[in-house]
Design an enzyme around this catalytic site. Structure first.
Site, PDB file in Angstrom:
ATOM      1  N   GLU A 198      32.920  44.094  -3.363  1.00  0.00           N
ATOM      2  CA  GLU A 198      34.326  43.702  -3.306  1.00  0.00           C
ATOM      3  C   GLU A 198      34.492  42.188  -3.414  1.00  0.00           C
ATOM      4  O   GLU A 198      35.455  41.702  -4.032  1.00  0.00           O
ATOM      5  CB  GLU A 198      34.953  44.254  -2.022  1.00  0.00           C
ATOM      6  N   GLU A 214      30.352  53.358   1.336  1.00  0.00           N
ATOM      7  CA  GLU A 214      31.022  53.594   2.617  1.00  0.00           C
ATOM      8  C   GLU A 214      31.242  55.075   2.918  1.00  0.00           C
ATOM      9  O   GLU A 214      31.210  55.495   4.077  1.00  0.00           O
ATOM     10  CB  GLU A 214      32.369  52.862   2.645  1.00  0.00           C
TER      11      GLU A 214
END
Length: 252
Positions: A104, A124
């Site tokens: 990210e 995740e």
């Protein structure tokens, strides 16, 4: 101890993540990264190169502190915006792994140059989580809905050449050439018309978030800023001086 180092190389602000062993993200690191970006702009840098001095670019969030810090999403959104909307072009030079929050971080940059040995992923979901820092929506924006869901739901690592084909990564370079190639991109951007590049970035980011209408709403303001700039005056004068046989008209 600082987890971010900074140096000015000509007009490029070189920001290096240096938090052993794998640049795991916590609030302090994010705050330091944002303040370093701001420092680079204040010192007149015209582009920023984000890189790592560790084995990996960034292996994601520090899970040992993630729960205890209880990241405030509104504050995090403001912090993330300060990284993504810094008013100069940003280039991420990615080697090793860029996972979770590390991926990210790279997506927050305007350009991603990756080593051919790098890997990217949002893992995740394997922990019962979802990407907290905007990774899903940014991959969807770059590569489309199906690819964004695929990356986030399966949580697999992806080869950089695959992501180059998808439009997530701008360029893949041999690992030994990554530093030079990424710096070359940053220097080319730093040598560009600062006001025009800032306007392009503003309109592009607005359009990515809110569609064409969001970019159109700011177009007049951005145009006015450009027309009033010294960069524009110099560029137009140089163009006129080349005469009607300009390469622009020749399609080169």
């Amino acid at each position: 101890m600082s987890s971010i180092s900074y140096e000015k190389d000509g007009a490029v602000g070189v920001v290096t993540m240096a938090k052993p062993p794998h640049n795991l993200i916590d609030n302090a690191m994010l705050q330091e990264l944002a303040s370093t970006y701001a420092r680079a702009v204040e010192e007149g840098c015209r582009a920023i190169l984000l890189r790592s001095s560790m084995r990996h670019f960034c292996a994601g969030a520090d899970l040992n502190v993630l729960a205890s810090e209880r990241w405030d999403q509104k504050a995090l959104a403001r912090l993330w915006a300060s990284l993504e909307d810094v008013p100069v072009p940003t280039v991420a030079a990615v080697h090793g792994a860029a996972l979770g929050g590390g991926f990210e971080l790279a997506l927050m940059c305007d350009m991603i140059v990756a080593a051919d040995t790098a890997s990217f992923g949002m893992a995740e979901s394997s922990l019962g989580l979802l990407p907290l820092l905007g990774g899903v929506q940014r991959v969807v924006q770059r590569a489309g809905l199906a690819r964004g869901k695929e990356m986030a739901m399966f949580g697999r690592r992806h080869d950089p050449r695959v992501l180059e084909r998808w439009g997530v990564v701008n360029l893949v370079a041999a690992e030994a050439e990554l530093a030079g190639v990424a710096m070359s991109w940053a220097r080319q951007l730093a040598a560009g018309a600062t006001v025009a590049l800032r306007g392009i970035k503003t309109v592009a980011n607005l359009s990515a978030r809110g569609g064409i209408s969001a970019g159109d709403a700011r177009q007049e303001e951005v145009n006015t800023s450009m027309w009033n700039s010294a960069d524009q005056a110099r560029g137009l004068a140089a163009f006129v001086a080349t005469g009607p046989g300009s390469a622009v008209f020749e399609g080169n």
